[in-house]
Every structure is written in structure tokens, then in C-alpha cells.
Design a protein around this motif. Structure first.
Motif, PDB file in Angstrom:
ATOM      1  N   HIS A  68       0.747  -1.193   0.035  1.00  0.00           N
ATOM      2  CA  HIS A  68       0.196  -0.118   0.049  1.00  0.00           C
ATOM      3  C   HIS A  68       0.935   1.338   0.003  1.00  0.00           C
ATOM      4  O   HIS A  68       1.892   1.506   0.921  1.00  0.00           O
ATOM      5  CB  HIS A  68      -0.886  -0.103   1.348  1.00  0.00           C
ATOM      6  CG  HIS A  68      -1.772   1.112   1.150  1.00  0.00           C
ATOM      7  ND1 HIS A  68      -2.868   1.378   0.306  1.00  0.00           N
ATOM      8  CD2 HIS A  68      -1.892   2.110   2.320  1.00  0.00           C
ATOM      9  CE1 HIS A  68      -3.635   2.543   0.601  1.00  0.00           C
ATOM     10  NE2 HIS A  68      -2.993   2.877   1.758  1.00  0.00           N
ATOM     11  N   PRO A  78       1.898  -5.407   4.150  1.00  0.00           N
ATOM     12  CA  PRO A  78       0.758  -6.173   5.195  1.00  0.00           C
ATOM     13  C   PRO A  78       1.482  -7.352   5.396  1.00  0.00           C
ATOM     14  O   PRO A  78       2.119  -8.155   4.865  1.00  0.00           O
ATOM     15  CB  PRO A  78      -0.466  -6.521   4.097  1.00  0.00           C
ATOM     16  CG  PRO A  78       0.173  -6.599   2.687  1.00  0.00           C
ATOM     17  CD  PRO A  78       1.272  -5.393   2.689  1.00  0.00           C
ATOM     18  N   ASP A  79       0.985  -8.165   6.502  1.00  0.00           N
ATOM     19  CA  ASP A  79       1.566  -9.168   7.130  1.00  0.00           C
ATOM     20  C   ASP A  79       0.217 -10.125   7.018  1.00  0.00           C
ATOM     21  O   ASP A  79      -0.895  -9.919   7.476  1.00  0.00           O
ATOM     22  CB  ASP A  79       2.189  -9.275   8.352  1.00  0.00           C
ATOM     23  CG  ASP A  79       2.997 -10.478   8.646  1.00  0.00           C
ATOM     24  OD1 ASP A  79       3.988 -10.738   8.188  1.00  0.00           O
ATOM     25  OD2 ASP A  79       2.541 -11.209   9.766  1.00  0.00           O
ATOM     26  N   ARG A  80       0.496 -11.755   6.772  1.00  0.00           N
ATOM     27  CA  ARG A  80      -0.659 -12.646   6.554  1.00  0.00           C
ATOM     28  C   ARG A  80      -0.402 -13.683   7.751  1.00  0.00           C
ATOM     29  O   ARG A  80       0.847 -13.569   8.258  1.00  0.00           O
ATOM     30  CB  ARG A  80      -0.599 -13.243   5.333  1.00  0.00           C
ATOM     31  CG  ARG A  80      -0.792 -12.207   4.135  1.00  0.00           C
ATOM     32  CD  ARG A  80      -2.095 -11.532   4.265  1.00  0.00           C
ATOM     33  NE  ARG A  80      -2.343 -10.581   3.310  1.00  0.00           N
ATOM     34  CZ  ARG A  80      -3.094  -9.540   2.880  1.00  0.00           C
ATOM     35  NH1 ARG A  80      -4.325  -9.366   3.804  1.00  0.00           N
ATOM     36  NH2 ARG A  80      -3.144  -8.766   2.259  1.00  0.00           N
ATOM     37  N   ASP A 122      -3.547  -2.058  13.418  1.00  0.00           N
ATOM     38  CA  ASP A 122      -4.676  -1.474  12.568  1.00  0.00           C
ATOM     39  C   ASP A 122      -4.430  -0.124  12.058  1.00  0.00           C
ATOM     40  O   ASP A 122      -3.662   0.468  12.591  1.00  0.00           O
ATOM     41  CB  ASP A 122      -6.008  -1.621  13.401  1.00  0.00           C
ATOM     42  CG  ASP A 122      -7.406  -1.689  12.772  1.00  0.00           C
ATOM     43  OD1 ASP A 122      -7.137  -1.768  11.328  1.00  0.00           O
ATOM     44  OD2 ASP A 122      -8.193  -1.784  13.286  1.00  0.00           O
ATOM     45  N   PHE A 126      -6.500  -0.651   6.454  1.00  0.00           N
ATOM     46  CA  PHE A 126      -6.289  -2.321   6.474  1.00  0.00           C
ATOM     47  C   PHE A 126      -7.425  -2.757   5.546  1.00  0.00           C
ATOM     48  O   PHE A 126      -6.933  -3.862   4.961  1.00  0.00           O
ATOM     49  CB  PHE A 126      -6.510  -2.613   7.835  1.00  0.00           C
ATOM     50  CG  PHE A 126      -5.090  -2.626   8.412  1.00  0.00           C
ATOM     51  CD1 PHE A 126      -4.008  -2.000   8.364  1.00  0.00           C
ATOM     52  CD2 PHE A 126      -4.989  -3.878   9.427  1.00  0.00           C
ATOM     53  CE1 PHE A 126      -3.058  -2.132   8.899  1.00  0.00           C
ATOM     54  CE2 PHE A 126      -3.742  -4.051  10.167  1.00  0.00           C
ATOM     55  CZ  PHE A 126      -2.617  -3.083   9.920  1.00  0.00           C
ATOM     56  N   LEU A 129      -6.322  -3.494   2.191  1.00  0.00           N
ATOM     57  CA  LEU A 129      -5.192  -4.478   2.019  1.00  0.00           C
ATOM     58  C   LEU A 129      -5.761  -5.869   2.054  1.00  0.00           C
ATOM     59  O   LEU A 129      -5.084  -7.037   2.151  1.00  0.00           O
ATOM     60  CB  LEU A 129      -4.064  -4.454   3.026  1.00  0.00           C
ATOM     61  CG  LEU A 129      -3.360  -3.201   2.956  1.00  0.00           C
ATOM     62  CD1 LEU A 129      -2.424  -3.054   4.326  1.00  0.00           C
ATOM     63  CD2 LEU A 129      -2.625  -2.699   1.787  1.00  0.00           C
ATOM     64  N   ARG A 135      -8.495  -9.198   6.414  1.00  0.00           N
ATOM     65  CA  ARG A 135      -7.738  -8.135   6.791  1.00  0.00           C
ATOM     66  C   ARG A 135      -6.345  -8.826   6.906  1.00  0.00           C
ATOM     67  O   ARG A 135      -6.075  -9.762   7.455  1.00  0.00           O
ATOM     68  CB  ARG A 135      -8.283  -7.288   7.561  1.00  0.00           C
ATOM     69  CG  ARG A 135      -9.318  -6.587   7.059  1.00  0.00           C
ATOM     70  CD  ARG A 135     -10.212  -5.884   8.155  1.00  0.00           C
ATOM     71  NE  ARG A 135      -9.882  -4.485   8.313  1.00  0.00           N
ATOM     72  CZ  ARG A 135      -9.359  -3.851   9.282  1.00  0.00           C
ATOM     73  NH1 ARG A 135      -8.665  -4.629  10.420  1.00  0.00           N
ATOM     74  NH2 ARG A 135      -9.007  -2.585   9.240  1.00  0.00           N
ATOM     75  N   PRO A 136      -5.006  -7.922   7.023  1.00  0.00           N
ATOM     76  CA  PRO A 136      -3.870  -8.372   7.330  1.00  0.00           C
ATOM     77  C   PRO A 136      -3.792  -8.514   8.748  1.00  0.00           C
ATOM     78  O   PRO A 136      -4.618  -7.819   9.537  1.00  0.00           O
ATOM     79  CB  PRO A 136      -2.838  -7.447   6.750  1.00  0.00           C
ATOM     80  CG  PRO A 136      -3.875  -6.034   6.602  1.00  0.00           C
ATOM     81  CD  PRO A 136      -5.086  -6.683   6.113  1.00  0.00           C
ATOM     82  N   ALA A 139       0.659  -4.742   9.733  1.00  0.00           N
ATOM     83  CA  ALA A 139       1.197  -3.987   8.657  1.00  0.00           C
ATOM     84  C   ALA A 139       2.425  -3.488   9.110  1.00  0.00           C
ATOM     85  O   ALA A 139       2.685  -2.949  10.182  1.00  0.00           O
ATOM     86  CB  ALA A 139       0.374  -3.109   7.987  1.00  0.00           C
TER      87      ALA A 139
END
Length: 204
Positions: A68, A78-80, A122, A126, A129, A135-136, A139
Motif C-alpha cells: 500500500h 501487509p502481513d498474513r 490496525d 487495512f 489490504l 484483512r492483514p 502491517a
């Protein structure tokens, strides 16, 4: 005989000086073409260092354009769902300096962005993303200090994008490697757990 390089002067004596174009290419904000690069990159590598100087490099990937762009001097990665080690994030909490490398498959050149990071649980972006409605988890927001394109020589030397050079079966599979730490699992269980089909069910 080993010969260690111990100073910048010795290093420059061996390597030489970059030409003026290369020396001046580093900027502190994104250009239009760099924004376009980020919009087409599905993969980046994030390098962090803890307070003792120990380094971690972690891949981050999603559909192209997953990063982003907040503005010309700020991006968010972003992190998953993952293995929950959070090595890089623990590093950022100790030392916020972050280096990143953005790749476009098939291209030898890459985009490097270095800056100061902070971890967000947050933010108002978000929702933008979200992938597959998810949502991730976190981030990594990066305040850009340096941004520049890196040449293609490493990818050309390695032929990384040439399928004829690929040998994925030359080393044990992820499931076979995992046997060393998951002693109580059968190989069949490991093969199923680490299969691409199973991983894809839990990506988001």
C-alpha cells in the motif's frame, strides 16, 4: 592465502568508484515509475536487524500490488498468517531500520527501498489490504529514506528466471526437511501438511 578487506579505502581501491549517475540515483521519495513498479510487484524481501546486529530477511508476497502506497514517502507491507516466529517484527521493535527489495517475476532489475519501520495492528487502510475478504494481521509501515532501482546483473548471472536452469528436486522437499523437527509425524502426514494444495487452503 586469505586477504581481508578492513577499510573503505581498501575496498574502493579494489572496486573503484561508481559513476555519477549511479551515485546520484538514490532518492528519498517514490517517483511515478517506482509507484508503478510497486503496483506490479507480487513479492518483496524485508531485511531487519536486532539491537545486537543480528540480521533477518523474510519474504512477503501477495497478489501484485499488495504493498500500500500511503504517499510518496510512506508505504505499508501487509502481513498474513505464518509460523508466528515474527523474527523481523521483533527486530523492528529493537531497531526500526528496514531494507526491502521488490521483485517483478521475469525482470532482472529490482526496486530497493530502505527506511524506518513501525508495526501497526490496525489502520484506516487495512480494509484496502484485504485479500479473499481477510484483512492483514499486521502491517509494516515504512517511512522511506532511500529508494532506487538496482541493476539486473545478479539475475542475469544466476539465470534465475530461466526455467531450464531450475532444479527444485535437487534438495529434499519441505516435508522431508520438516521430519527433522516433527519427529512424531509420519512422512505421509508431513507430505499432506506441506503440500501446496494444503498450504493454499490456509494462506489467508
Amino acid at each position: 592465502m586469505r586477504r581481508e578487506v578492513g577499510s573503505v579505502e581498501e575496498l574502493r581501491a579494489i572496486v573503484g568508484e561508481p559513476d555519477q549517475y549511479v551515485a546520484d540515483k538514490v532518492k528519498d521519495r517514490l517517483s511515478a515509475v517506482q509507484r508503478r513498479w510497486l503496483a506490479h510487484s507480487p513479492l518483496c524481501f524485508v531485511a531487519t536487524t536486532d539491537a545486537r546486529g543480528r540480521v533477518d530477511v523474510s519474504p512477503k508476497g501477495d497478489p501484485a500490488g499488495f504493498v500500500h502506497v500511503i504517499d510518496d514517502t510512506t508505504i505499508a507491507i501487509p502481513d498474513r498468517r505464518g509460523n508466528k516466529r515474527v523474527d523481523g517484527y521483533r527486530n523492528v521493535l529493537q531497531n526500526p531500520h528496514v531494507g526491502t527489495l521488490f521483485v517483478i517475476p521475469g525482470r532482472g532489475d529490482t526496486l530497493r527501498i530502505n527506511g524506518t519501520g513501525r508495526i501497526l495492528a490496525d489502520a484506516d487502510y487495512f480494509d484496502a489490504l484485504a485479500v479473499q475478504g481477510k484483512r492483514p494481521t499486521l502491517a509494516l509501515e515504512l517511512a522511506i529514506e532511500e529508494v532506487f532501482f538496482h541493476c539486473a546483473k545478479a539475475f542475469l548471472r544466476s539465470d534465475a528466471w530461466d526455467p531450464s536452469t531450475w532444479t527444485p528436486d535437487a534438495v529434499p522437499s519441505a516435508a522431508q526437511l520438516a521430519k527433522a523437527i516433527r519427529h512424531d509425524w509420519t512422512q505421509a502426514q508431513l507430505d499432506e501438511y506441506y503440500s501446496e494444495a494444503n498450504y493454499r487452503k490456509t494462506l489467508y
